[in-house]
Design a protein around this motif. Structure first.
Motif, PDB file in Angstrom:
ATOM      1  N   ASN A  72     -19.157  48.201  96.634  1.00 40.09           N
ATOM      2  CA  ASN A  72     -19.181  49.502  95.964  1.00 40.09           C
ATOM      3  C   ASN A  72     -17.856  50.249  96.013  1.00 40.09           C
ATOM      4  OD1 ASN A  72     -21.925  49.400  95.104  1.00 40.09           O
ATOM      5  ND2 ASN A  72     -22.514  49.719  97.231  1.00 40.09           N
ATOM      6  N   LEU A  73     -16.826  49.608  96.554  1.00 42.25           N
ATOM      7  CA  LEU A  73     -15.507  50.234  96.591  1.00 42.25           C
ATOM      8  C   LEU A  73     -14.864  50.123  95.211  1.00 42.25           C
ATOM      9  CD1 LEU A  73     -13.325  51.617  98.300  1.00 42.25           C
ATOM     10  CD2 LEU A  73     -12.462  49.349  98.873  1.00 42.25           C
ATOM     11  N   GLU A  74     -14.303  51.223  94.737  1.00 44.11           N
ATOM     12  CA  GLU A  74     -13.669  51.270  93.427  1.00 44.11           C
ATOM     13  C   GLU A  74     -12.248  51.804  93.579  1.00 44.11           C
ATOM     14  OE1 GLU A  74     -15.025  52.661  89.029  1.00 44.11           O
ATOM     15  OE2 GLU A  74     -15.415  54.082  90.645  1.00 44.11           O
ATOM     16  N   LEU A  75     -11.278  51.020  93.096  1.00 41.89           N
ATOM     17  CA  LEU A  75      -9.871  51.428  93.167  1.00 41.89           C
ATOM     18  C   LEU A  75      -9.173  51.127  91.854  1.00 41.89           C
ATOM     19  CD1 LEU A  75      -8.653  50.057  96.638  1.00 41.89           C
ATOM     20  CD2 LEU A  75      -9.210  52.417  96.062  1.00 41.89           C
ATOM     21  N   GLY A  76      -8.298  52.009  91.449  1.00 42.38           N
ATOM     22  CA  GLY A  76      -7.428  51.744  90.318  1.00 42.38           C
ATOM     23  C   GLY A  76      -6.168  51.044  90.795  1.00 42.38           C
ATOM     24  N   ILE A  77      -5.410  50.504  89.853  1.00 45.33           N
ATOM     25  CA  ILE A  77      -4.141  49.870  90.215  1.00 45.33           C
ATOM     26  C   ILE A  77      -3.227  50.937  90.809  1.00 45.33           C
ATOM     27  CG2 ILE A  77      -2.093  48.716  89.311  1.00 45.33           C
ATOM     28  CD1 ILE A  77      -3.890  47.393  87.219  1.00 45.33           C
ATOM     29  N   GLY A  78      -2.618  50.600  91.945  1.00 43.21           N
ATOM     30  CA  GLY A  78      -1.740  51.537  92.633  1.00 43.21           C
ATOM     31  C   GLY A  78      -2.461  52.435  93.621  1.00 43.21           C
ATOM     32  N   GLU A  79      -3.719  52.127  93.899  1.00 42.91           N
ATOM     33  CA  GLU A  79      -4.484  52.915  94.871  1.00 42.91           C
ATOM     34  C   GLU A  79      -4.790  52.084  96.098  1.00 42.91           C
ATOM     35  OE1 GLU A  79      -6.886  56.177  92.253  1.00 42.91           O
ATOM     36  OE2 GLU A  79      -7.936  54.297  92.668  1.00 42.91           O
ATOM     37  N   GLU A  80      -5.044  52.792  97.194  1.00 47.58           N
ATOM     38  CA  GLU A  80      -5.420  52.140  98.444  1.00 47.58           C
ATOM     39  C   GLU A  80      -6.548  52.933  99.077  1.00 47.58           C
ATOM     40  OE1 GLU A  80      -1.777  52.190 100.672  1.00 47.58           O
ATOM     41  OE2 GLU A  80      -1.958  54.300 101.157  1.00 47.58           O
ATOM     42  N   ALA A  81      -7.274  52.266  99.961  1.00 44.45           N
ATOM     43  CA  ALA A  81      -8.366  52.923 100.680  1.00 44.45           C
ATOM     44  C   ALA A  81      -8.287  52.516 102.142  1.00 44.45           C
ATOM     45  CB  ALA A  81      -9.709  52.534 100.081  1.00 44.45           C
ATOM     46  N   LYS A  82      -8.503  53.492 103.015  1.00 45.23           N
ATOM     47  CA  LYS A  82      -8.489  53.252 104.460  1.00 45.23           C
ATOM     48  C   LYS A  82      -9.742  53.856 105.065  1.00 45.23           C
ATOM     49  CE  LYS A  82      -3.478  53.695 104.663  1.00 45.23           C
ATOM     50  NZ  LYS A  82      -2.348  54.432 105.216  1.00 45.23           N
ATOM     51  N   ARG A  83     -10.143  53.277 106.195  1.00 41.55           N
ATOM     52  CA  ARG A  83     -11.261  53.844 106.955  1.00 41.55           C
ATOM     53  C   ARG A  83     -11.017  53.558 108.430  1.00 41.55           C
ATOM     54  NH1 ARG A  83     -16.200  49.686 105.235  1.00 41.55           N
ATOM     55  NH2 ARG A  83     -15.081  47.775 105.779  1.00 41.55           N
ATOM     56  N   GLU A  84     -11.627  54.360 109.281  1.00 43.58           N
ATOM     57  CA  GLU A  84     -11.457  54.221 110.730  1.00 43.58           C
ATOM     58  C   GLU A  84     -12.265  53.065 111.299  1.00 43.58           C
ATOM     59  OE1 GLU A  84      -9.421  56.011 112.835  1.00 43.58           O
ATOM     60  OE2 GLU A  84      -8.576  56.815 110.982  1.00 43.58           O
ATOM     61  N   SER A  85     -13.449  52.836 110.727  1.00 42.49           N
ATOM     62  CA  SER A  85     -14.334  51.765 111.192  1.00 42.49           C
ATOM     63  C   SER A  85     -15.213  51.348 110.023  1.00 42.49           C
ATOM     64  CB  SER A  85     -15.204  52.241 112.358  1.00 42.49           C
ATOM     65  OG  SER A  85     -16.164  53.166 111.897  1.00 42.49           O
ATOM     66  N   THR A  86     -15.984  50.282 110.198  1.00 45.08           N
ATOM     67  CA  THR A  86     -16.853  49.831 109.116  1.00 45.08           C
ATOM     68  C   THR A  86     -17.980  50.817 108.823  1.00 45.08           C
ATOM     69  OG1 THR A  86     -18.137  48.508 110.682  1.00 45.08           O
ATOM     70  CG2 THR A  86     -16.383  47.381 109.470  1.00 45.08           C
ATOM     71  N   LYS A 117      -9.450  57.358  99.907  1.00 37.81           N
ATOM     72  CA  LYS A 117      -8.621  56.761  98.858  1.00 37.81           C
ATOM     73  C   LYS A 117      -7.395  57.618  98.589  1.00 37.81           C
ATOM     74  CE  LYS A 117     -12.745  55.260  96.431  1.00 37.81           C
ATOM     75  NZ  LYS A 117     -13.424  55.255  95.128  1.00 37.81           N
ATOM     76  N   THR A 118      -6.270  56.959  98.368  1.00 35.47           N
ATOM     77  CA  THR A 118      -5.027  57.632  98.027  1.00 35.47           C
ATOM     78  C   THR A 118      -4.230  56.778  97.050  1.00 35.47           C
ATOM     79  OG1 THR A 118      -3.852  56.673  99.911  1.00 35.47           O
ATOM     80  CG2 THR A 118      -4.837  58.844 100.238  1.00 35.47           C
ATOM     81  N   LYS A 119      -3.274  57.404  96.383  1.00 34.53           N
ATOM     82  CA  LYS A 119      -2.299  56.660  95.589  1.00 34.53           C
ATOM     83  C   LYS A 119      -1.294  56.052  96.551  1.00 34.53           C
ATOM     84  CE  LYS A 119      -3.023  57.460  91.134  1.00 34.53           C
ATOM     85  NZ  LYS A 119      -3.306  56.378  90.215  1.00 34.53           N
ATOM     86  N   GLN A 120      -0.866  54.826  96.266  1.00 37.24           N
ATOM     87  CA  GLN A 120       0.124  54.179  97.111  1.00 37.24           C
ATOM     88  C   GLN A 120       1.474  54.867  96.953  1.00 37.24           C
ATOM     89  OE1 GLN A 120      -0.353  50.218  95.537  1.00 37.24           O
ATOM     90  NE2 GLN A 120      -1.312  49.551  97.424  1.00 37.24           N
ATOM     91  N   VAL A 121       2.191  54.964  98.054  1.00 33.68           N
ATOM     92  CA  VAL A 121       3.541  55.495  98.046  1.00 33.68           C
ATOM     93  C   VAL A 121       4.475  54.301  98.177  1.00 33.68           C
ATOM     94  CG1 VAL A 121       5.187  56.976  99.218  1.00 33.68           C
ATOM     95  CG2 VAL A 121       2.768  57.619  99.130  1.00 33.68           C
ATOM     96  N   LEU A 122       5.283  54.085  97.159  1.00 34.92           N
ATOM     97  CA  LEU A 122       6.188  52.936  97.177  1.00 34.92           C
ATOM     98  C   LEU A 122       7.588  53.325  97.551  1.00 34.92           C
ATOM     99  CD1 LEU A 122       4.876  51.211  93.960  1.00 34.92           C
ATOM    100  CD2 LEU A 122       4.246  50.732  96.308  1.00 34.92           C
TER     101      LEU A 122
END
Length: 97
Positions: free
Chosen positions: A72-86, A92-97
């Motif tokens: 059920n995770l949804e990301l656009g190109i150039g996005e990332e998702a982080k979590r502390e635990s399962t 979700k955030t936009k990637q910083v390049l």
């Protein structure tokens, strides 16, 4: 935006030996832009070790078997998702390049 459960489970994605061989949880996911106009999905444990010796190319289906909650995770190109635990929610955030 791409919902993981709607993608072909046979696409190749990037992960690591930490996730596949050592069963560390997936806490970081990115949908990176590739130079050919597509995207590259990455699934990592979030420990910051991206040594090429640890990286693996696997099918998306392999990752979804490891963590079925990813569907059920949804990301656009150039996005990332982080979590502390399962059991935590994805941030979700936009990637910083």
């Amino acid at each position: 935006m791409a919902l993981l459960k709607e993608l072909d489970e046979n696409i190749t994605v990037v992960t690591s030996t930490y996730v596949v061989n050592e069963a560390m949880p997936i806490l970081y996911v990115s949908n990176d832009n590739d130079d050919e106009g597509g995207s590259i999905w990455q699934f990592h444990c979030g420990n910051g070790d991206y040594d090429m010796k640890k990286m693996l190319l696997v099918k998306l289906g392999t990752v979804l078997k490891i963590d079925s909650g990813l569907v059920n995770l949804e990301l656009g190109i150039g996005e990332e998702a982080k979590r502390e635990s399962t059991s935590s929610n994805w941030i979700k955030t936009k990637q910083v390049l």
